[in-house]
Design a protein around this motif. Structure first.
Motif, PDB file in Angstrom:
ATOM      1  N   HIS A  15       0.798  -1.223   0.000  1.00  0.00           N
ATOM      2  CA  HIS A  15       0.000   0.000   0.000  1.00  0.00           C
ATOM      3  C   HIS A  15       0.837   1.281   0.000  1.00  0.00           C
ATOM      4  O   HIS A  15       0.292   2.373   0.117  1.00  0.00           O
ATOM      5  CB  HIS A  15      -0.943  -0.009   1.210  1.00  0.00           C
ATOM      6  N   GLY A  16       2.144   1.117  -0.140  1.00  0.00           N
ATOM      7  CA  GLY A  16       3.000   2.289  -0.278  1.00  0.00           C
ATOM      8  C   GLY A  16       3.059   3.158   0.965  1.00  0.00           C
ATOM      9  O   GLY A  16       3.075   4.394   0.862  1.00  0.00           O
ATOM     10  N   VAL A  17       3.083   2.537   2.132  1.00  0.00           N
ATOM     11  CA  VAL A  17       3.188   3.301   3.379  1.00  0.00           C
ATOM     12  C   VAL A  17       4.480   2.912   4.086  1.00  0.00           C
ATOM     13  O   VAL A  17       5.135   1.922   3.742  1.00  0.00           O
ATOM     14  CB  VAL A  17       1.979   3.053   4.312  1.00  0.00           C
ATOM     15  N   GLU A  36     -10.079  -2.874   7.560  1.00  0.00           N
ATOM     16  CA  GLU A  36     -10.287  -2.965   6.111  1.00  0.00           C
ATOM     17  C   GLU A  36     -11.082  -4.216   5.759  1.00  0.00           C
ATOM     18  O   GLU A  36     -11.985  -4.173   4.916  1.00  0.00           O
ATOM     19  CB  GLU A  36      -8.938  -2.968   5.401  1.00  0.00           C
ATOM     20  N   ALA A  37     -10.769  -5.341   6.418  1.00  0.00           N
ATOM     21  CA  ALA A  37     -11.467  -6.596   6.131  1.00  0.00           C
ATOM     22  C   ALA A  37     -12.952  -6.504   6.445  1.00  0.00           C
ATOM     23  O   ALA A  37     -13.782  -7.104   5.755  1.00  0.00           O
ATOM     24  CB  ALA A  37     -10.834  -7.737   6.932  1.00  0.00           C
ATOM     25  N   GLN A  45      -6.542   2.062   2.839  1.00  0.00           N
ATOM     26  CA  GLN A  45      -7.005   3.387   3.263  1.00  0.00           C
ATOM     27  C   GLN A  45      -6.984   3.577   4.781  1.00  0.00           C
ATOM     28  O   GLN A  45      -7.143   4.693   5.273  1.00  0.00           O
ATOM     29  CB  GLN A  45      -8.423   3.629   2.743  1.00  0.00           C
ATOM     30  N   ALA A  46      -6.789   2.508   5.539  1.00  0.00           N
ATOM     31  CA  ALA A  46      -6.866   2.621   6.995  1.00  0.00           C
ATOM     32  C   ALA A  46      -5.811   3.574   7.558  1.00  0.00           C
ATOM     33  O   ALA A  46      -6.092   4.332   8.485  1.00  0.00           O
ATOM     34  CB  ALA A  46      -6.720   1.242   7.637  1.00  0.00           C
ATOM     35  N   PHE A  92     -10.230   7.142  13.630  1.00  0.00           N
ATOM     36  CA  PHE A  92     -10.347   6.008  14.548  1.00  0.00           C
ATOM     37  C   PHE A  92     -10.133   6.418  15.998  1.00  0.00           C
ATOM     38  O   PHE A  92     -10.097   5.564  16.892  1.00  0.00           O
ATOM     39  CB  PHE A  92      -9.339   4.917  14.171  1.00  0.00           C
ATOM     40  N   ASP A  93      -9.994   7.706  16.248  1.00  0.00           N
ATOM     41  CA  ASP A  93      -9.827   8.204  17.612  1.00  0.00           C
ATOM     42  C   ASP A  93     -11.160   8.178  18.360  1.00  0.00           C
ATOM     43  O   ASP A  93     -12.244   8.165  17.742  1.00  0.00           O
ATOM     44  CB  ASP A  93      -9.323   9.648  17.609  1.00  0.00           C
TER      45      ASP A  93
END
Length: 379
Positions: free
Chosen positions: A152-154, A290-291, A299-300, A309-310
């Motif tokens: 995912h390129g992170v 994501e699942a 995207q997570a 997500f806070d």
């Protein structure tokens, strides 16, 4: 044709309790469990003889540990069941307690989890393996961390932000094993475990206990329990390993199990307000949100960075601190998740309260081979 909880009579969580998750101590497991159970009984405002059946989840205590624990509450002659299902032991105990009440076989059940780490030992399966000392859970998830980052390129430090959030949540939780905020630099500077994983990106496995009381509507009325604090268990789903790539078995069974739980209720992922996930390692939180369809694959990280997500964000993910900060004693973990969601939906979570929380989901996997999902809903 399958029958679900919604097809049976309604069941509710009416009491919750904990003994703080903590490093190994001299405290007997009996004392750990009794504190959680007594707290749950007091929270439900019922007496021990009102409990008609008990389910004890534990992964490390050996044969029938509930008997020497429950006898201190008084012998009642009621059924007692012990459940071992790895990390999901507490979740399995909770599910079976729910089924017993929903079916009408009992009106009030206890589901409790308690554990202490044993002396170091190797499991003996009787099957030789060349990698017994090389492939451990943290190795597996270190490889998954690298795979996720590349796919995912992170950056690995982006994934470590999961730990920053969950340590912050844990700092607000008096029952958490880890109660200290950690910056990204502190998380990354922690002792190396495997690959890019550090100790602060992995769950601590200590000792502790959690308990919940489950009751029918009839019992709530008969016992005079405050119906306004009762939280309905809307769905219960469970599954085990299925054919597919072994490396992604956790995410695969998570996707199927949570989809089953959501289908039972007619809810969509966007309807969830609070999630308690099996985040034993940072990458797991990303894979599981994501699942389950909270966002598209890859995207997570971006939602995490935006604060979605806070606590107070789009959906509060592991407001307890998750396994990474709350801790993972095994037996209590899944039941503690139910307790956290219950107090969130009651509006009793104090400084970690997610505003206007009405629907919560608890998710656990056990050695990658079993998965449980429960949806709780405020009436």
């Amino acid at each position: 044709m399958a029958i679900f909880l919604k097809d049976l009579r309604p069941v509710y969580v009416i009491g919750v309790g904990w003994h703080r998750y903590q490093p190994l101590s001299e405290t007997p497991y009996v004392a750990l469990g009794l504190q959680a159970i007594r707290q749950a009984l007091a929270d439900a405002r019922i007496a021990w003889p009102d409990v008609e059946s008990s389910y004890i989840g534990t992964g490390r205590l050996g044969t029938a540990p509930g008997r020497p624990m429950l006898k201190h509450l008084g012998d009642t002659g009621r059924p007692l069941v012990h459940i071992e299902n790895a990390s999901a032991s507490g979740s399995a105990a909770f599910r079976h307690a729910c089924i017993e009440v929903a079916s009408g076989m009992a009106d009030v059940c206890l589901a409790a989890g308690v554990d202490k780490p044993p002396p170091a030992q190797r499991a003996k399966t009787g099957i030789d393996s060349l990698a017994d000392d090389a492939i451990l859970p943290f190795t597996h998830f270190a490889l998954l961390t690298n795979e996720y980052a590349q796919k995912h390129g992170v950056k690995p430090e982006d994934i470590a932000l999961v730990a920053v959030k969950n340590h912050r949540n844990g700092s607000l939780n008096p029952n958490a094993h880890r109660q200290q905020k950690r910056s990204l630099d502190e998380v990354l500077a922690g002792k190396g475990v495997s690959g890019t994983l550090t100790t602060l990106q992995c769950c601590p496995v200590g000792e502790g206990a959690a308990a919940v009381i489950i009751a029918s509507e009839y019992a709530i009325k008969r016992l005079g329990t405050d119906a306004g604090r009762a939280i309905r268990i809307a769905a219960s789903a469970a599954s085990s390993e299925r054919p597919g790539p072994h490396a992604t078995v956790d995410a695969v069974i998570t996707q199927a199990t949570i989809a089953d739980a959501l289908q039972q209720t007619g809810l969509k992922p966007r309807n969830l307000d609070v999630l308690e996930l099996h985040d034993a390692f940072t990458v797991e939180e990303l894979e599981y949100v994501e699942a389950m369809g909270i966002c598209e694959p890859g995207q997570a990280i971006h939602l995490l960075k935006e604060g979605a997500f806070d606590i107070g964000g789009r959906v509060a993910v592991s407001p307890s601190g998750g396994l990474i900060a709350m801790g993972h004693p095994l037996g209590p973990t899944g039941i503690g998740q139910i307790g956290e969601i219950t107090i969130q939906l009651r509006g009793e979570a104090g400084p970690r309260q997610h505003k206007a929380a009405k629907i919560g989901l608890a998710h656990m996997v056990g050695v990658g081979a079993v998965c449980y999902a429960h949806i709780l809903q405020k009436s």
